[in-house]
Design an enzyme around this catalytic site. Structure first.
Site, PDB file in Angstrom:
ATOM      1  N   ASP A   1       5.613  13.652  -5.003  1.00  0.00           N
ATOM      2  CA  ASP A   1       6.668  13.015  -4.210  1.00  0.00           C
ATOM      3  C   ASP A   1       7.892  13.928  -4.216  1.00  0.00           C
ATOM      4  O   ASP A   1       8.332  14.366  -5.284  1.00  0.00           O
ATOM      5  CB  ASP A   1       6.989  11.654  -4.862  1.00  0.00           C
TER       6      ASP A   1
ATOM      7  N   ASN B   1      10.819  13.139  -2.126  1.00  0.00           N
ATOM      8  CA  ASN B   1      12.058  12.443  -1.744  1.00  0.00           C
ATOM      9  C   ASN B   1      12.273  11.169  -2.549  1.00  0.00           C
ATOM     10  O   ASN B   1      13.056  10.304  -2.182  1.00  0.00           O
ATOM     11  CB  ASN B   1      12.059  12.138  -0.229  1.00  0.00           C
TER      12      ASN B   1
ATOM     13  N   ASP C   1      10.616   8.354  -3.172  1.00  0.00           N
ATOM     14  CA  ASP C   1      10.336   6.983  -2.746  1.00  0.00           C
ATOM     15  C   ASP C   1       9.059   6.470  -3.423  1.00  0.00           C
ATOM     16  O   ASP C   1       8.545   5.412  -3.071  1.00  0.00           O
ATOM     17  CB  ASP C   1      10.203   6.888  -1.209  1.00  0.00           C
TER      18      ASP C   1
ATOM     19  N   ASP D   1       4.186  13.294  -0.644  1.00  0.00           N
ATOM     20  CA  ASP D   1       4.492  13.670   0.738  1.00  0.00           C
ATOM     21  C   ASP D   1       4.237  15.151   1.000  1.00  0.00           C
ATOM     22  O   ASP D   1       3.869  15.905   0.093  1.00  0.00           O
ATOM     23  CB  ASP D   1       5.944  13.284   1.079  1.00  0.00           C
TER      24      ASP D   1
ATOM     25  N   ASP E   1      -8.337  15.821   7.702  1.00  0.00           N
ATOM     26  CA  ASP E   1      -9.331  14.756   7.766  1.00  0.00           C
ATOM     27  C   ASP E   1      -9.422  14.260   9.214  1.00  0.00           C
ATOM     28  O   ASP E   1      -8.402  13.977   9.838  1.00  0.00           O
ATOM     29  CB  ASP E   1      -8.901  13.609   6.843  1.00  0.00           C
TER      30      ASP E   1
ATOM     31  N   ASP F   1     -14.795  12.249   8.549  1.00  0.00           N
ATOM     32  CA  ASP F   1     -15.079  10.987   7.882  1.00  0.00           C
ATOM     33  C   ASP F   1     -16.324  10.307   8.469  1.00  0.00           C
ATOM     34  O   ASP F   1     -16.416  10.152   9.695  1.00  0.00           O
ATOM     35  CB  ASP F   1     -13.857  10.080   8.091  1.00  0.00           C
TER      36      ASP F   1
ATOM     37  N   GLU G   1     -18.780  14.198   6.323  1.00  0.00           N
ATOM     38  CA  GLU G   1     -19.134  13.213   5.293  1.00  0.00           C
ATOM     39  C   GLU G   1     -20.287  12.366   5.834  1.00  0.00           C
ATOM     40  O   GLU G   1     -20.177  11.782   6.907  1.00  0.00           O
ATOM     41  CB  GLU G   1     -17.928  12.329   4.977  1.00  0.00           C
TER      42      GLU G   1
ATOM     43  N   HIS H   1     -11.654  11.233  -3.535  1.00  0.00           N
ATOM     44  CA  HIS H   1     -10.800  10.044  -3.595  1.00  0.00           C
ATOM     45  C   HIS H   1     -11.607   8.742  -3.563  1.00  0.00           C
ATOM     46  O   HIS H   1     -11.027   7.671  -3.670  1.00  0.00           O
ATOM     47  CB  HIS H   1      -9.830  10.070  -2.401  1.00  0.00           C
ATOM     48  N   ASP H   2     -12.928   8.830  -3.385  1.00  0.00           N
ATOM     49  CA  ASP H   2     -13.781   7.634  -3.352  1.00  0.00           C
ATOM     50  C   ASP H   2     -14.632   7.495  -4.612  1.00  0.00           C
ATOM     51  O   ASP H   2     -15.424   6.562  -4.714  1.00  0.00           O
ATOM     52  CB  ASP H   2     -14.753   7.703  -2.156  1.00  0.00           C
TER      53      ASP H   2
HETATM   54  C1  NOJ Z   1     -14.923   7.436   3.825  1.00  0.00           C
HETATM   55  C2  NOJ Z   1     -13.586   7.724   3.233  1.00  0.00           C
HETATM   56  O1  NOJ Z   1     -13.700   8.790   2.342  1.00  0.00           O
HETATM   57  C3  NOJ Z   1     -13.122   6.446   2.585  1.00  0.00           C
HETATM   58  O2  NOJ Z   1     -11.998   6.629   1.764  1.00  0.00           O
HETATM   59  C4  NOJ Z   1     -12.880   5.449   3.672  1.00  0.00           C
HETATM   60  O3  NOJ Z   1     -12.566   4.200   3.105  1.00  0.00           O
HETATM   61  C5  NOJ Z   1     -14.101   5.276   4.562  1.00  0.00           C
HETATM   62  N1  NOJ Z   1     -14.744   6.513   4.893  1.00  0.00           N
HETATM   63  C6  NOJ Z   1     -13.731   4.597   5.848  1.00  0.00           C
HETATM   64  O4  NOJ Z   1     -12.969   5.470   6.635  1.00  0.00           O
END
Ligand code: NOJ
Length: 546
Positions: free
Chosen positions: A12, A14, A16, A20, A89, A190, A247, A323-324
């Site tokens: 971050d 700024n 908040d 960013d 992305d 995605d 993906e 991130h998943d």
């Molecule tokens: C895959 C993404 O990596 C995930 O974070 C997202 O929730 C789903 N696709 C839907 O876009």
């Protein structure tokens, strides 16, 4: 070598409490030091954030939380000045329900956007088929204005685009050109293998006792996928010097050979899901939610299938984390405390010496761990919260405590805690309270300490990256698994133009004896000081050039 940044949680600037674009710019020297080539940013477009940016309301605007378009342009310039590349992305299986196209589309059955999404009449007053959505509930939502249902394979706020409509495809190509013309260097796409659905949208199979059917047979790797990807490639990608990674849940090596074929008519590589789906719940209704360890022989079998399947035919992407996914060291190693650093380095070695393009997710290079949260209020992610409500409260198929254990093991939120830069308040991520709670272990695990310690996970990752740049055998070598049934050690050979690389990884907390004739090789990398040749200490990892 790609480094993935989850912008909300990286830095971050700024104050908040939300990461960013300027924050990312400030941290470019850190990424240079690590030695990465490419940065991939999770979505930074305008979004109501129902699914943290994977629900896009305007593809050509920056989410104000992240900064402005000028900030973006400056970041891109700084990335290029540093000799790095930027991959964005691309989320075009669905938009946000706030996108102008959907707002128009839902108004009536005959406006200019009427056919932009997948609308169907009710069948006997109900949903058009039995499909469930990824984030629970039905995949259909009714809109009274149109008297029809629309399809959303994810949340109701993420309506699926109708790729059968040529105009939709042209809109997508146009937004891709918008970013490519700015000079970005590629896309991570995605769930791109979900854009072609099987016509007729037939009911999916029902797991025992399940309320909704599984749509995947009819929504992934669909009949027109190759055609759409080839069209996208012809019209857009081939006009630029870019990299692409799709993906693709449910992709197989055979299909990936087509999608990533070396002829270059579709994509460069795909993210497959096999090795992150090996442990499951015996109750199929619970899908991914489990707390089971992964059997090493299964992991080896899966990764080997992909190594062999794409060698000379396509190209692999290599990842433990994103991130998943929960944090690798907490998931693939059984000990993320006492042996955390050793295990993190061992996992790094296992993955980075395979054939393919390695991806490192922010904090992985520090050996960041799962958050080990114990209460529902500590979670934020739509998938985790919906699953809890559905399985514990609504369907009552699992008790609260067990589900909390599943979340602690598998939730995406484990990856989304802010980056741990130092041991000051808020871990150097922000001067304000972060949007999402820090992992409490940031005082022990953080970049500042690791940069000051030569033996850290950070410097080990730096070596892994450097070795890949130096050694052709790491980049191009063929692959051979050794001792497939060994449940303790993952050992393999790579071979390229007369050079052989032997990689040995102990996946346990025990000391084990193994003889691969390593004595005849030259040690390239190890995560312990020299020891007995055939003895592998807990999570010991060694690579030899033979
Ligand atoms: C895959 C993404 O990596 C995930 O974070 C997202 O929730 C789903 N696709 C839907 O876009």
């Amino acid at each position: 070598m790609v480094y993935q940044i989850y912008p909300r949680s990286f830095q971050d600037s700024n104050n908040d409490g939300i990461g960013d674009l300027n924050g990312i710019k400030q941290r470019l020297p850190y990424l240079k030091k690590l030695g990465v080539d490419v940065l991939w940013l999770n979505p930074i477009y305008q979004s109501p954030d129902v699914d943290n940016g994977y629900d896009i309301a305007d593809y050509e605007k920056i989410q104000p939380d992240f900064g402005t378009m000028t900030d973006f342009d400056q970041l891109l310039a700084a990335i290029h000045e540093n000799g790095l590349k930027l991959v964005m992305d691309l989320v075009v299986n669905h938009t946000s329900d706030q996108h102008k196209w959907f707002q128009e589309s839902k108004r009536s059955q005959d406006g200019p956007y009427a056919d932009y999404y997948i609308w169907r009449d009710p069948v006997d007053g109900h949903e058009p088929n039995n499909w469930g959505a990824s984030f629970n509930g039905s995949a259909w939502t009714y809109v009274p204005e149109r008297g029809q249902y629309y399809l959303h394979l994810f949340a109701p706020e993420q309506p699926d685009l109708n790729w059968e409509n040529e105009e939709v495809r042209q809109q997508v190509y146009s937004l891709m050109r918008f970013w490519l013309d700015k000079g970005i260097d590629g896309f991570r796409m995605d769930v791109i293998n979900m854009i072609s659905k099987v016509p007729g949208l037939p009911d999916g199979p029902l797991a025992q006792g399940a309320v909704y059917g599984d749509s995947s047979k009819f929504t992934t790797n669909g009949p027109r996928l190759n055609e759409f990807l080839q069209e996208m490639n012809r019209e857009v990608l081939s006009q630029y010097d870019v990299m692409t990674v799709g993906e693709m849940p449910g992709v197989t090596p055979e299909l990936a050979q087509q999608y990533t074929s070396l002829a270059g008519t579709e994509l460069n590589m795909v993210f497959q899901f096999e090795h992150v789906s090996l442990a499951g719940n015996p109750d199929r209704r619970l899908g991914k939610w489990n707390d089971q360890p992964i059997k090493l022989s299964e992991l080896k079998k899966s990764l080997s299938r992909w190594q062999e399947g794409l060698d000379g035919k396509g190209w692999n992407s290599l990842y433990w984390n994103n991130h998943d996914q929960p944090r690798a060291v907490s998931r693939f190693a059984t000990d993320d405390s006492k042996y955390r650093a050793k295990a993190a380095k061992m996992l790094g070695t296992t993955l980075h010496f395979l054939q393919g393009t390695p991806y490192v997710y922010e904090g992985e290079e520090l050996g960041m761990t799962n958050a080990h949260y114990t209460q529902l209020q500590q979670y934020e992610d739509i998938e985790s919260l919906n699953a809890f409500h559905e399985y514990v409260e609504k369907e009552k198929i699992v008790d609260e405590q067990t589900m909390l254990e599943y979340l602690a093991h598998m939730s995406r939120d484990n990856a989304r805690t802010p980056m741990q830069w130092d041991d000051t308040q808020n871990a150097g991520f922000s001067a304000a309270k972060p949007w999402f709670a820090l992992n409490p272990n940031y005082r022990e695990i953080n970049a500042k300490d690791e940069l000051a310690e030569q033996d850290s996970v950070f410097y080990y990752y730096q070596k892994l990256i450097k070795l890949r740049h130096q050694e052709a055998v790491i980049r191009y070598g063929s692959y051979q698994l050794l001792d497939p049934k060994d449940e303790q050690v993952f050992a393999y050979l790579r071979e390229f133009q007369g050079t052989t690389l032997l990689v040995i990884n102990n996946f346990t907390t025990e000391t084990v004896e193994r003889d691969y004739d390593q004595g005849k090789g030259k040690l390239l990398l190890a995560n312990y000081p020299a020891g007995k040749l055939t003895e592998l200490r807990p999570y010991e990892s060694r690579a030899y050039l033979l």
